[in-house]
Design a protein around this motif. Structure first.
Motif, PDB file in Angstrom:
ATOM      1  N   LEU A 108       8.743 -11.996  -9.984  1.00 33.55           N
ATOM      2  CA  LEU A 108       9.299 -12.783 -11.093  1.00 33.55           C
ATOM      3  C   LEU A 108      10.188 -11.932 -12.002  1.00 33.55           C
ATOM      4  O   LEU A 108      11.085 -12.455 -12.664  1.00 33.55           O
ATOM      5  N   ALA A 109       9.935 -10.627 -12.020  1.00 27.59           N
ATOM      6  CA  ALA A 109      10.699  -9.750 -12.915  1.00 27.59           C
ATOM      7  C   ALA A 109      12.011  -9.292 -12.269  1.00 27.59           C
ATOM      8  O   ALA A 109      12.804  -8.614 -12.909  1.00 27.59           O
ATOM      9  N   ARG A 110      12.235  -9.630 -11.009  1.00 21.74           N
ATOM     10  CA  ARG A 110      13.461  -9.191 -10.318  1.00 21.74           C
ATOM     11  C   ARG A 110      14.609 -10.150 -10.594  1.00 21.74           C
ATOM     12  O   ARG A 110      14.419 -11.196 -11.203  1.00 21.74           O
ATOM     13  N   ASN A 111      15.808  -9.793 -10.061  1.00 21.88           N
ATOM     14  CA  ASN A 111      16.994 -10.569 -10.454  1.00 21.88           C
ATOM     15  C   ASN A 111      17.245 -11.824  -9.610  1.00 21.88           C
ATOM     16  O   ASN A 111      18.175 -12.575  -9.871  1.00 21.88           O
ATOM     17  N   PHE A 121      -6.468 -22.475  -2.388  1.00 18.76           N
ATOM     18  CA  PHE A 121      -7.047 -21.550  -3.376  1.00 18.76           C
ATOM     19  C   PHE A 121      -5.987 -21.002  -4.326  1.00 18.76           C
ATOM     20  O   PHE A 121      -6.144 -21.009  -5.540  1.00 18.76           O
ATOM     21  N   CYS A 122      -4.855 -20.548  -3.763  1.00 18.83           N
ATOM     22  CA  CYS A 122      -3.882 -19.846  -4.618  1.00 18.83           C
ATOM     23  C   CYS A 122      -2.969 -20.797  -5.388  1.00 18.83           C
ATOM     24  O   CYS A 122      -2.396 -20.410  -6.405  1.00 18.83           O
ATOM     25  N   GLY A 123      -2.826 -22.046  -4.888  1.00 21.24           N
ATOM     26  CA  GLY A 123      -1.887 -22.986  -5.523  1.00 21.24           C
ATOM     27  C   GLY A 123      -2.039 -23.061  -7.035  1.00 21.24           C
ATOM     28  O   GLY A 123      -1.077 -22.810  -7.781  1.00 21.24           O
ATOM     29  N   PRO A 124      -3.255 -23.374  -7.555  1.00 20.06           N
ATOM     30  CA  PRO A 124      -3.418 -23.475  -9.016  1.00 20.06           C
ATOM     31  C   PRO A 124      -3.097 -22.158  -9.732  1.00 20.06           C
ATOM     32  O   PRO A 124      -2.523 -22.157 -10.816  1.00 20.06           O
ATOM     33  N   ASN A 125      -3.461 -21.027  -9.092  1.00 19.91           N
ATOM     34  CA  ASN A 125      -3.155 -19.721  -9.711  1.00 19.91           C
ATOM     35  C   ASN A 125      -1.649 -19.516  -9.816  1.00 19.91           C
ATOM     36  O   ASN A 125      -1.140 -19.029 -10.824  1.00 19.91           O
ATOM     37  N   VAL A 126      -0.932 -19.888  -8.754  1.00 20.50           N
ATOM     38  CA  VAL A 126       0.525 -19.686  -8.744  1.00 20.50           C
ATOM     39  C   VAL A 126       1.180 -20.587  -9.793  1.00 20.50           C
ATOM     40  O   VAL A 126       2.084 -20.153 -10.524  1.00 20.50           O
ATOM     41  N   VAL A 127       0.712 -21.829  -9.889  1.00 15.01           N
ATOM     42  CA  VAL A 127       1.261 -22.741 -10.911  1.00 15.01           C
ATOM     43  C   VAL A 127       1.060 -22.116 -12.296  1.00 15.01           C
ATOM     44  O   VAL A 127       1.991 -22.083 -13.123  1.00 15.01           O
ATOM     45  N   ALA A 128      -0.132 -21.586 -12.536  1.00 14.98           N
ATOM     46  CA  ALA A 128      -0.428 -21.008 -13.863  1.00 14.98           C
ATOM     47  C   ALA A 128       0.462 -19.786 -14.128  1.00 14.98           C
ATOM     48  O   ALA A 128       0.961 -19.610 -15.249  1.00 14.98           O
ATOM     49  N   ILE A 129       0.687 -18.966 -13.118  1.00 11.41           N
ATOM     50  CA  ILE A 129       1.524 -17.766 -13.318  1.00 11.41           C
ATOM     51  C   ILE A 129       2.970 -18.184 -13.626  1.00 11.41           C
ATOM     52  O   ILE A 129       3.610 -17.641 -14.531  1.00 11.41           O
ATOM     53  N   ALA A 146       3.976 -21.056 -14.923  1.00 14.81           N
ATOM     54  CA  ALA A 146       4.010 -21.689 -16.254  1.00 14.81           C
ATOM     55  C   ALA A 146       4.033 -20.608 -17.333  1.00 14.81           C
ATOM     56  O   ALA A 146       4.805 -20.684 -18.298  1.00 14.81           O
ATOM     57  N   ASP A 147       3.192 -19.611 -17.154  1.00 12.18           N
ATOM     58  CA  ASP A 147       3.109 -18.528 -18.130  1.00 12.18           C
ATOM     59  C   ASP A 147       4.435 -17.753 -18.182  1.00 12.18           C
ATOM     60  O   ASP A 147       4.967 -17.480 -19.257  1.00 12.18           O
ATOM     61  N   HIS A 148       4.983 -17.443 -17.004  1.00 14.69           N
ATOM     62  CA  HIS A 148       6.201 -16.628 -16.960  1.00 14.69           C
ATOM     63  C   HIS A 148       7.392 -17.355 -17.593  1.00 14.69           C
ATOM     64  O   HIS A 148       8.167 -16.759 -18.326  1.00 14.69           O
ATOM     65  N   TYR A 149       7.521 -18.655 -17.273  1.00  9.69           N
ATOM     66  CA  TYR A 149       8.694 -19.393 -17.785  1.00  9.69           C
ATOM     67  C   TYR A 149       8.403 -20.120 -19.102  1.00  9.69           C
ATOM     68  O   TYR A 149       9.252 -20.874 -19.591  1.00  9.69           O
ATOM     69  N   HIS A 150       7.210 -19.915 -19.660  1.00 10.73           N
ATOM     70  CA  HIS A 150       6.815 -20.551 -20.936  1.00 10.73           C
ATOM     71  C   HIS A 150       7.004 -22.057 -20.867  1.00 10.73           C
ATOM     72  O   HIS A 150       7.660 -22.668 -21.725  1.00 10.73           O
ATOM     73  N   ILE A 151       6.469 -22.655 -19.801  1.00 11.67           N
ATOM     74  CA  ILE A 151       6.542 -24.117 -19.658  1.00 11.67           C
ATOM     75  C   ILE A 151       5.127 -24.646 -19.418  1.00 11.67           C
ATOM     76  O   ILE A 151       4.260 -23.893 -18.970  1.00 11.67           O
ATOM     77  N   PRO A 152       4.913 -25.955 -19.697  1.00 11.91           N
ATOM     78  CA  PRO A 152       3.578 -26.492 -19.411  1.00 11.91           C
ATOM     79  C   PRO A 152       3.309 -26.515 -17.895  1.00 11.91           C
ATOM     80  O   PRO A 152       4.263 -26.587 -17.101  1.00 11.91           O
TER      81      PRO A 152
END
Ligand SMILES: Cc1cc2nc3c(=O)[nH]c(=O)nc-3n(C[C@H](O)[C@H](O)[C@H](O)COP(=O)(O)OP(=O)(O)OC[C@H]3O[C@@H](n4cnc5c(N)ncnc54)[C@H](O)[C@@H]3O)c2cc1C
Length: 477
Positions: free
Chosen positions: A411-414, A438-446, A448-454
């Motif tokens: 996410l931090a790359r260009n 298993f990972c789907g909800p974790n990825v959604v949360a990451i 959301a957090d990274h892009y500051h969206i719900p």
């Protein structure tokens, strides 16, 4: 204004952009999708073909063999997973043996090293080959690659070296004013001296905006099974049937990721967006593959998918100047992935360099910053990473062993992912047995957090494909 505008960020457009980033030219890439490599370049067999099979003298033959030879260097520079596992093309009927011998002649004309194997030699290499195998053609230079990683890392490197990428930009019109191209998308207008049309299935339509249509692109669908890891290995090399007018046929192959792929079918369709799969076709694939390889564990299928080949009416790649300073790179069906490094070189050397003085960029860096991969790193090295960032200790995807640290780094790359599928393509989180359970909800949360969206605004893929629809319970502070 740009000097060069590339339409399409599939593997062809990404390779051309990266190749151009070696020079002092202003380049912008436009793609209608929300990620690079989101169409044919995403859904294919991912084989860097050796090149024994295309018609000698054709562009497909020349560029496949050249492109194949370039892959070691490209993948080293761009940290892309690629392995030359070699391929076996098998005859299962006596009548096919002369065809196998013809392939040796074709391979020799194309400059591809191959060797004919007896049934015993072939079976020694691949114990699961059918007992009916009558002979096989060994092509050691064939390889398997991660096509998603390839597109992303090519574009990341191109951007590092000055290229601009504009996603969600669908080109709808192109006109020429006084020798300058005006390219209109649904949202913006761009100007450039040169346009390179690398728009895959749409390349006939895009070319038709500026010149009379001389070729047609027909979508040809290929459906696949993806099979989970097996122990012992099902096959160690790519197993092909003999090629036919329908293409290279239904293969059985390990993937770069260690699971297996069985397919593709070959069905001409009308709709350039139709990525559906259907049971009759999948049943046919099972039948064909089982003629070559026994014990295929179809009970371990974890996914089916399809991709669309951009089949040109010319039967060969169309690389031409359709109108002054408008270059078509069209009809790039298989072996387009294998050929794409050589396609990029050809486009620049034959169509750009003779017209535009290309000065090398002293600052060009051919390498991407190396990626961290839990699965491929020693415990000692990973502990050092954890000491720097605890998120490398948080396992997000258990099937494919992907940590939060790896996803945060992407996410931090260009050329970052914006969707769950974008994370999946880059990290393999969601590619495994549970397919994102298993990972789907974790990825959604990451995301959301990274892009500051719900959470409700994180799409799986295109707009409207959100996974989280709303809260099921009111939760107090
Ligand atoms: C089933 C199948 C199996 C294959 N197997 C292999 C293989 O094993 N080995 C191999 O070498 N090759 C293989 N290929 C071929 C390979 O996948 C293609 O040659 C390659 O991906 C083509 O890349 P591309 O960039 O030309 O097209 P694409 O990847 O389709 O990219 C074109 C891009 O243009 C964009 N675009 C289209 N219209 C517009 C517009 N109006 N405005 C802006 N952007 C637009 C699209 O969004 C897309 O991103 C296979 C293909 C398929 C379908």
């Amino acid at each position: 204004m740009d000097e060069i505008l590339i339409i399409g960020a599939g593997v062809t457009g990404c390779f051309i952009a990266r190749e151009l980033s070696r020079y002092q030219v202003k380049v912008t890439v436009l793609d209608k999708e929300n990620d690079v490599g989101n169409f044919s370049s995403m859904a294919n067999s991912a084989i860097v073909h050796s090149g024994y099979d295309p018609e000698p003298g054709s562009l497909k033959a020349k560029l496949n063999v050249m492109g194949n030879a370039m892959y070691d260097q490209v993948c080293k520079e761009l940290d892309v997973q690629f392995e030359r596992i070699g391929s076996l093309t098998v005859a299962i009927y006596d009548e096919q043996l002369p065809l196998l011998a013809d392939l040796v002649k074709r391979a020799t004309l194309n400059g591809v090293p191959v060797k004919l194997l007896t049934p015993a030699e072939a079976k020694a290499m691949e114990p699961n080959l059918s007992d009916n195998v009558k002979g096989a053609l060994w092509a050691p230079t064939a390889g398997v690659i991660d096509p998603f990683e390839l597109c992303v890392h090519l574009m990341e490197n191109a951007i590092d070296n000055g290229v601009t990428l504009k996603l969600n930009e669908e080109v709808v019109d192109i006109r020429s004013f006084g020798g300058i191209w005006e390219v209109r998308t649904k949202k913006n207008t761009y100007h450039a001296k040169y346009v390179i049309n690398a728009s895959g299935l749409q390349a006939d339509h895009i070319s038709g905006l500026v010149a009379p249509q001389t070729f047609k692109i027909t979508p040809r669908k290929g459906e696949y099974f993806v099979i989970d890891y097996t122990q012992p290995a099902l096959v160690k090399h790519t197993i092909f049937p003999l090629p036919s007018s329908l293409g290279k046929g239904i293969l059985v192959s390990p993937t770069y990721g260690g699971n297996y792929i069985v397919g593709p079918s070959s069905t001409v369709i009308d709709d350039k967006e139709d990525l559906s799969t259907d049971k009759p076709t999948l049943d046919e694939i099972k039948k064909s593959a089982s003629l070559m390889v026994k014990n295929i564990p179809f009970h371990k299928v974890i996914r089916v998918f399809s991709g669309l080949r951009a089949t040109p009416s010319t039967h060969d790649f169309v690389i031409e100047e359709a109108s002054p300073n408008f270059i078509n790179v069209a009809g790039i069906e298989s072996p387009g992935l294998a050929s794409s490094p050589a396609i990029a070189k050809k486009v620049i050397e034959e169509f750009i360099a003779p017209k535009l003085k290309l000065f090398a960029k002293a600052s060009f860096n051919p390498n991407v910053r190396p990626y961290h991969r839990f699965k491929k790193t020693s415990e000692e090295e990973w502990s050092k990473l954890i000491a720097q960032d605890r998120r490398y200790a948080r396992m997000v995807c258990r099937c494919e062993s992907v940590t939060e640290g790896e996803i945060r780094d992407m996410l931090a790359r260009n050329c970052p992912p914006h969707t769950v599928k974008g994370v999946k393509k880059r990290s393999r989180a969601g590619f495994g047995r549970c397919q994102g359970g298993f990972c789907g909800p974790n990825v959604v949360a990451i995301l959301a957090d990274h892009y500051h969206i719900p959470l409700t605004e994180v799409p799986y893929d295109e707009p409207g494909t959100n996974i989280v629809k709303g809260a099921t319970k009111e939760v107090g502070e």
